[in-house]
Scaffold this motif. Structure first.
Motif, PDB file in Angstrom:
ATOM      1  N   ALA A 191       0.850  -1.187   0.000  1.00  0.00           N
ATOM      2  CA  ALA A 191       0.000   0.000   0.000  1.00  0.00           C
ATOM      3  C   ALA A 191       0.892   1.245   0.000  1.00  0.00           C
ATOM      4  O   ALA A 191       1.966   1.253   0.597  1.00  0.00           O
ATOM      5  CB  ALA A 191      -0.887   0.002   1.240  1.00  0.00           C
TER       6      ALA A 191
ATOM      7  N   CYS B 122       2.074   1.575   8.289  1.00  0.00           N
ATOM      8  CA  CYS B 122       3.304   2.310   8.561  1.00  0.00           C
ATOM      9  C   CYS B 122       3.986   1.681   9.787  1.00  0.00           C
ATOM     10  O   CYS B 122       3.395   0.838  10.474  1.00  0.00           O
ATOM     11  CB  CYS B 122       3.005   3.790   8.806  1.00  0.00           C
TER      12      CYS B 122
ATOM     13  N   CYS C 109       1.982   2.238  13.182  1.00  0.00           N
ATOM     14  CA  CYS C 109       0.763   1.426  13.310  1.00  0.00           C
ATOM     15  C   CYS C 109       1.101  -0.054  13.420  1.00  0.00           C
ATOM     16  O   CYS C 109       0.466  -0.785  14.188  1.00  0.00           O
ATOM     17  CB  CYS C 109      -0.174   1.684  12.138  1.00  0.00           C
TER      18      CYS C 109
ATOM     19  N   HIS D 200      -0.191   4.097   1.219  1.00  0.00           N
ATOM     20  CA  HIS D 200      -0.548   4.787   2.459  1.00  0.00           C
ATOM     21  C   HIS D 200      -1.044   3.768   3.481  1.00  0.00           C
ATOM     22  O   HIS D 200      -1.680   2.767   3.123  1.00  0.00           O
ATOM     23  CB  HIS D 200      -1.623   5.840   2.201  1.00  0.00           C
ATOM     24  N   CYS D 201      -0.774   4.029   4.738  1.00  0.00           N
ATOM     25  CA  CYS D 201      -1.148   3.144   5.843  1.00  0.00           C
ATOM     26  C   CYS D 201      -2.665   2.955   5.888  1.00  0.00           C
ATOM     27  O   CYS D 201      -3.419   3.924   5.788  1.00  0.00           O
ATOM     28  CB  CYS D 201      -0.644   3.743   7.152  1.00  0.00           C
ATOM     29  N   GLU D 202      -3.090   1.704   6.061  1.00  0.00           N
ATOM     30  CA  GLU D 202      -4.514   1.408   6.148  1.00  0.00           C
ATOM     31  C   GLU D 202      -5.155   1.989   7.408  1.00  0.00           C
ATOM     32  O   GLU D 202      -6.352   2.234   7.426  1.00  0.00           O
ATOM     33  CB  GLU D 202      -4.750  -0.098   6.115  1.00  0.00           C
ATOM     34  N   ASP D 203      -4.361   2.178   8.461  1.00  0.00           N
ATOM     35  CA  ASP D 203      -4.921   2.669   9.723  1.00  0.00           C
ATOM     36  C   ASP D 203      -4.943   4.197   9.813  1.00  0.00           C
ATOM     37  O   ASP D 203      -5.957   4.778  10.179  1.00  0.00           O
ATOM     38  CB  ASP D 203      -4.144   2.110  10.917  1.00  0.00           C
ATOM     39  N   CYS D 204      -3.818   4.837   9.490  1.00  0.00           N
ATOM     40  CA  CYS D 204      -3.717   6.282   9.728  1.00  0.00           C
ATOM     41  C   CYS D 204      -3.589   7.109   8.453  1.00  0.00           C
ATOM     42  O   CYS D 204      -3.564   8.335   8.512  1.00  0.00           O
ATOM     43  CB  CYS D 204      -2.547   6.586  10.661  1.00  0.00           C
ATOM     44  N   ASN D 205      -3.477   6.456   7.312  1.00  0.00           N
ATOM     45  CA  ASN D 205      -3.395   7.098   6.004  1.00  0.00           C
ATOM     46  C   ASN D 205      -2.116   7.908   5.782  1.00  0.00           C
ATOM     47  O   ASN D 205      -2.038   8.704   4.869  1.00  0.00           O
ATOM     48  CB  ASN D 205      -4.627   7.960   5.718  1.00  0.00           C
TER      49      ASN D 205
ATOM     50  N   GLU E  64       1.688   8.277   4.454  1.00  0.00           N
ATOM     51  CA  GLU E  64       2.407   7.625   3.363  1.00  0.00           C
ATOM     52  C   GLU E  64       3.447   6.651   3.924  1.00  0.00           C
ATOM     53  O   GLU E  64       4.204   6.981   4.836  1.00  0.00           O
ATOM     54  CB  GLU E  64       3.101   8.662   2.478  1.00  0.00           C
TER      55      GLU E  64
END
Length: 71
Positions: free
Chosen positions: A34, A58, A61, A36-41, A43
């Motif tokens: 990904a 990230c 997370c 961007h992080c799935e939890d906090c968005n 990069e």
């Protein structure tokens, strides 16, 4: 229990943890990381995405998930 028994227990625990980590990584899907992080968005840095193909979180997370016993 003497010091040698304790050392053997610690060594066994480290070995089991390393084996579990390798097995978990092997089961990871071969998908693109990904951006961007799935939890906090936030990069996810390119270096992390290259080193860990399929990474979805990230570092911060991922650390939280591991501390909570989730992956």
């Amino acid at each position: 229990m003497d010091v040698f028994d304790r050392a053997t227990e610690v060594e066994d625990a480290y070995r089991e943890a390393a084996i579990a980590a390798q097995l978990a990584q092997a089961k990871r899907p071969n998908q693109a990381s990904a951006s961007h992080c799935e939890d906090c968005n936030v990069e996810i840095p390119e270096q992390r995405r290259v080193i860990l193909p399929g990474v979805l979180l990230c570092v911060d997370c991922q650390s939280i998930h591991e501390q909570l016993g989730r992956k």
